[in-house]
Design a protein around this motif. Structure first.
Motif, PDB file in Angstrom:
ATOM      1  N   ILE A 212      67.477  75.155  66.271  1.00  0.00           N
ATOM      2  CA  ILE A 212      68.405  74.193  66.129  1.00  0.00           C
ATOM      3  C   ILE A 212      68.603  73.646  64.776  1.00  0.00           C
ATOM      4  N   GLY A 213      67.927  74.615  63.656  1.00  0.00           N
ATOM      5  CA  GLY A 213      68.132  74.226  62.314  1.00  0.00           C
ATOM      6  C   GLY A 213      67.532  73.053  61.817  1.00  0.00           C
ATOM      7  N   ALA A 214      66.615  72.386  62.512  1.00  0.00           N
ATOM      8  CA  ALA A 214      66.104  71.370  62.078  1.00  0.00           C
ATOM      9  C   ALA A 214      64.785  71.335  61.203  1.00  0.00           C
ATOM     10  N   ASN A 215      64.784  70.585  60.113  1.00  0.00           N
ATOM     11  CA  ASN A 215      63.252  70.664  59.605  1.00  0.00           C
ATOM     12  C   ASN A 215      62.540  69.544  59.951  1.00  0.00           C
ATOM     13  N   VAL A 216      61.501  69.794  60.648  1.00  0.00           N
ATOM     14  CA  VAL A 216      60.748  68.940  61.713  1.00  0.00           C
ATOM     15  C   VAL A 216      59.299  69.166  61.084  1.00  0.00           C
ATOM     16  N   THR A 217      58.880  67.997  60.815  1.00  0.00           N
ATOM     17  CA  THR A 217      57.168  67.933  60.412  1.00  0.00           C
ATOM     18  C   THR A 217      56.462  67.001  61.750  1.00  0.00           C
ATOM     19  N   VAL A 218      55.447  67.360  62.140  1.00  0.00           N
ATOM     20  CA  VAL A 218      54.743  66.958  63.023  1.00  0.00           C
ATOM     21  C   VAL A 218      53.360  66.121  62.359  1.00  0.00           C
ATOM     22  N   GLY A 219      53.294  64.843  62.569  1.00  0.00           N
ATOM     23  CA  GLY A 219      52.082  64.138  62.273  1.00  0.00           C
ATOM     24  C   GLY A 219      51.228  64.083  63.475  1.00  0.00           C
ATOM     25  N   ILE A 220      49.915  64.660  63.137  1.00  0.00           N
ATOM     26  CA  ILE A 220      48.796  64.485  64.442  1.00  0.00           C
ATOM     27  C   ILE A 220      47.912  63.413  63.997  1.00  0.00           C
ATOM     28  N   GLY A 221      47.813  62.549  64.922  1.00  0.00           N
ATOM     29  CA  GLY A 221      46.673  61.351  64.507  1.00  0.00           C
ATOM     30  C   GLY A 221      45.525  61.904  65.257  1.00  0.00           C
ATOM     31  N   GLN A 222      44.725  60.952  64.893  1.00  0.00           N
ATOM     32  CA  GLN A 222      43.050  61.159  65.518  1.00  0.00           C
ATOM     33  C   GLN A 222      42.967  60.999  67.004  1.00  0.00           C
ATOM     34  N   VAL A 223      42.146  61.960  67.556  1.00  0.00           N
ATOM     35  CA  VAL A 223      41.894  61.933  68.899  1.00  0.00           C
ATOM     36  C   VAL A 223      41.071  60.566  69.468  1.00  0.00           C
ATOM     37  N   CYS A 224      41.549  60.253  70.546  1.00  0.00           N
ATOM     38  CA  CYS A 224      40.844  58.885  71.149  1.00  0.00           C
ATOM     39  C   CYS A 224      40.479  58.983  72.604  1.00  0.00           C
ATOM     40  N   GLY A 225      39.444  58.199  72.883  1.00  0.00           N
ATOM     41  CA  GLY A 225      39.017  58.501  74.368  1.00  0.00           C
ATOM     42  C   GLY A 225      39.520  57.217  75.290  1.00  0.00           C
ATOM     43  N   SER A 226      40.355  56.533  74.688  1.00  0.00           N
ATOM     44  CA  SER A 226      40.844  55.435  75.531  1.00  0.00           C
ATOM     45  C   SER A 226      42.432  55.068  75.081  1.00  0.00           C
ATOM     46  N   ILE A 227      43.058  54.807  76.220  1.00  0.00           N
ATOM     47  CA  ILE A 227      44.546  54.490  76.075  1.00  0.00           C
ATOM     48  C   ILE A 227      44.702  53.557  75.005  1.00  0.00           C
ATOM     49  N   LEU A 228      43.914  52.542  75.176  1.00  0.00           N
ATOM     50  CA  LEU A 228      43.911  51.129  74.168  1.00  0.00           C
ATOM     51  C   LEU A 228      43.709  51.507  72.760  1.00  0.00           C
ATOM     52  N   GLU A 229      43.188  52.560  72.615  1.00  0.00           N
ATOM     53  CA  GLU A 229      43.101  52.833  70.898  1.00  0.00           C
ATOM     54  C   GLU A 229      44.051  53.984  70.543  1.00  0.00           C
ATOM     55  N   LEU A 230      45.426  54.191  71.413  1.00  0.00           N
ATOM     56  CA  LEU A 230      46.384  54.836  71.024  1.00  0.00           C
ATOM     57  C   LEU A 230      46.869  54.346  69.669  1.00  0.00           C
ATOM     58  N   SER A 231      46.893  53.155  69.483  1.00  0.00           N
ATOM     59  CA  SER A 231      47.567  52.426  68.221  1.00  0.00           C
ATOM     60  C   SER A 231      47.064  52.918  67.035  1.00  0.00           C
ATOM     61  N   GLN A 232      45.618  53.152  67.168  1.00  0.00           N
ATOM     62  CA  GLN A 232      45.030  53.880  65.935  1.00  0.00           C
ATOM     63  C   GLN A 232      45.273  55.146  65.565  1.00  0.00           C
ATOM     64  N   SER A 233      45.468  55.981  66.605  1.00  0.00           N
ATOM     65  CA  SER A 233      46.053  57.333  66.732  1.00  0.00           C
ATOM     66  C   SER A 233      47.385  57.511  66.160  1.00  0.00           C
ATOM     67  N   TYR A 234      48.211  56.541  66.641  1.00  0.00           N
ATOM     68  CA  TYR A 234      49.654  56.305  66.093  1.00  0.00           C
ATOM     69  C   TYR A 234      49.822  56.124  64.571  1.00  0.00           C
ATOM     70  N   SER A 235      48.724  54.970  64.157  1.00  0.00           N
ATOM     71  CA  SER A 235      48.878  54.790  62.735  1.00  0.00           C
ATOM     72  C   SER A 235      48.422  55.942  61.842  1.00  0.00           C
ATOM     73  N   SER A 236      47.549  56.652  62.298  1.00  0.00           N
ATOM     74  CA  SER A 236      46.906  57.903  61.564  1.00  0.00           C
ATOM     75  C   SER A 236      47.766  59.140  61.671  1.00  0.00           C
ATOM     76  N   ALA A 237      48.695  58.987  62.730  1.00  0.00           N
ATOM     77  CA  ALA A 237      49.674  60.331  62.747  1.00  0.00           C
ATOM     78  C   ALA A 237      50.802  59.813  61.826  1.00  0.00           C
ATOM     79  N   ARG A 238      51.339  58.645  61.564  1.00  0.00           N
ATOM     80  CA  ARG A 238      52.156  58.287  60.506  1.00  0.00           C
ATOM     81  C   ARG A 238      51.595  58.550  59.332  1.00  0.00           C
ATOM     82  N   GLU A 239      50.256  58.481  59.161  1.00  0.00           N
ATOM     83  CA  GLU A 239      49.876  58.603  57.752  1.00  0.00           C
ATOM     84  C   GLU A 239      49.722  60.127  57.231  1.00  0.00           C
TER      85      GLU A 239
END
Length: 536
Positions: free
Chosen positions: A261-288
């Protein structure tokens, strides 16, 4: 107005005919669909027509009314039952309360009484149907709204606003399955400055989200949704060792999205976590991780655990946002931008009405965060490792201009230390790969996948760093090393070519000869002959 169906059952046909004539069925909102003269026939008709109401006598041949009522209640519980009986059967019928009979009517049938019974029954049926339709309507509305409710839940999860005691209820209510046992947040950034001609940015972003669902969704049991203008995926992993594979799949997706589709895409991959409630930390590191595209380039996957294993900080000051920006600038930008960030930070904590005590607290807080930043990133900086009491005292005595100049110098020093540490880490990483080649080049199974497995990184990250440091791809480096070893063996021994080929990792002699000729321009045997003739 709804019309309900009635089945009449009695072994005396003249009784049925009287009932049919005496009652204004249509006026009451009912219609008689037929009649049966025994329970067996009646049950067949119930199975065929499934009437709303069955009005039956008790005494009948083959199957009496009580048995018929039992079958109907078991198989068609929504059907209403009316029993009409002789006086001597009344008490017997009343005992069958488990049949939930609507009414017991004594023979001979009275038209006024029967009209009243069906009038009340019509009201009850209307009410039940209305409630059922309303429930179905609400259910349909709920199911239609479910994707939006799920997306809102995921967003709240990323913001860290779900309490542990609420989690199971949300997952159940929103029909979400997140079995993990490990999770990782991916942030997909689509460049708004590099858009194909005649393509609307919103449509491009929607297309990227659709492609991400198809490309990554099934394999990684990913939940995909939009949040703050970006596509977010919550991937589920069986083990932490799958992170390299997830990174490689994400990297391939970036190239796929650009090609399709001609899109310039970058994927940020956050830290792995063992709990659903830790996904906020994974999201923060993915944004970083996304921020690091200024260093590592776009149209690729960037795994925060690979690029910055030691570059973590968690400022906890009252000026958290400003400090986060300053530390981010120290990590990613050059001295001029760092100086500007320092100036902006000091401006954000400076106001005329501030008391001297508040100024002291801000400065002490600033020094504490800088010391924490250095420690978290394994940086030893002489200025920050001295006696902290003396350092506090010296900095507190600085005027605004002197403080800014000192802070710029400290920030630039941290930037250089980080840069050197990153370069050193990268070089060490490449040297390990080279050493592994030198010790294992004989193994024909040695490949890009194998070296990445040994080093515990993704193919995409390793390939980028190795090429950047050596100027060659890993396979190119491995092939050149094998050929160099082969050329030495050809000149220093008398072993046959196919034996030498095996010693450098080639079990197929023809392929070994092909690769050797491609490198040196001649076959192995001719290479040996020409060298020995030149030595004579």
């Amino acid at each position: 107005m709804d019309t309900y169906t009635v089945l009449l059952v009695d072994d005396e046909e003249e009784v049925i005919q009287v009932i049919m004539r005496k009652i204004n069925w249509e006026g009451l909102g009912f219609s008689v669909i037929g009649y049966a003269n025994n329970g067996v026939k009646a049950l067949e008709m119930v199975e065929e027509f499934q009437p709303d109401v069955v009005m039956t006598d008790i005494k009948m041949p083959y199957m009496d009314g009580m048995e018929l009522a039992g079958h109907i209640k078991a198989d068609y519980p929504a059907t209403k039952l009316l029993l009409f009986t002789g006086f001597d059967e009344f008490e017997y019928a009343k005992e069958a309360v488990h049949l939930e009979v609507e009414e017991y009517i004594l023979k001979p049938v009275n038209s006024v009484e029967l009209t009243n019974v069906f009038t009340q029954l019509k009201i009850k049926l209307d009410q039940e149907i209305g409630e059922k339709r309303n429930a179905e309507s609400l259910k349909k509305y709920y199911m239609d709204s479910l994707p939006l409710l799920q997306a809102n839940f995921y967003a709240t999860l990323l913001e860290g606003r779900i309490r542990e005691e609420e989690l199971d209820r949300y997952l159940s209510d929103y029909q979400i399955s997140l079995s993990g046992p490990f999770f990782c947040c991916l942030v997909i950034h689509t460049s708004s400055s590099q858009i194909p001609e005649d393509m609307n940015p919103l449509l491009l972003a929607a297309s990227v989200e659709k492609q991400a669902k198809e490309y990554l969704g099934e394999k990684w049991r990913a939940r995909c949704f939009s949040y703050l203008g970006k596509t977010i995926l919550i991937a589920q992993l069986s083990g932490e060792n799958e992170m390299s594979e997830l990174t490689d799949d994400s990297d391939r997706f970036c190239r796929y999205a650009h090609r399709i589709i001609g899109a310039n895409v970058t994927v940020g991959i956050g830290q792995v976590c063992g709990s659903i409630l830790e996904l906020s930390q994974s999201y923060s590191s993915a944004r970083e991780a996304i921020s690091y595209r200024v260093l590592y380039g776009t149209s690729r996957a960037i795994n925060i655990q690979e690029i910055a294993p030691h570059e973590r900080n968690n400022p906890g000051s009252s000026h958290e946002g400003e400090l986060s920006h300053l530390f981010k600038t120290i990590r990613l930008n050059e001295p001029p931008e760092i100086a500007q960030a320092v100036h902006e930070y000091l401006g954000s904590i400076s106001f005329k009405e501030k008391s001297l005590q508040q100024h002291h607290l801000d400065v002490m807080e600033l020094l504490s965060e800088f010391c924490r930043f250095a420690a978290n990133n394994d940086i030893v900086l002489g200025e920050l490792s001295k006696d902290m009491g003396k350092l506090y005292g010296r900095v507190l005595d600085m005027g605004p201009d002197t403080l800014e100049k000192w802070l710029v110098n400290i920030s630039v020093s941290l930037h250089e230390k980080l840069l050197n540490a990153r370069t050193k880490s990268t070089k060490s990483f490449v040297e390990k790969a080279k050493d592994y080649v030198h010790n294992n080049y004989v193994n024909e199974e040695l490949s890009l996948d194998r070296i990445c497995e040994v080093l515990g990184v993704s193919n995409s990250y390793f390939s980028t760093i190795f090429k950047k440091e050596t100027g060659k791809s890993f396979i190119g480096y491995l092939t050149d090393y094998r050929m160099d070893r082969a050329s030495r063996l050809l000149l220093e021994t008398n072993e046959k070519s196919y034996i030498i080929g095996k010693k450098v990792g080639y079990t197929d002699p023809n392929y070994f000869s092909y690769v050797f000729k491609r490198r040196f321009g001649v076959s192995p045997s001719k290479y040996r002959t020409e060298y020995r003739e030149s030595e004579k």
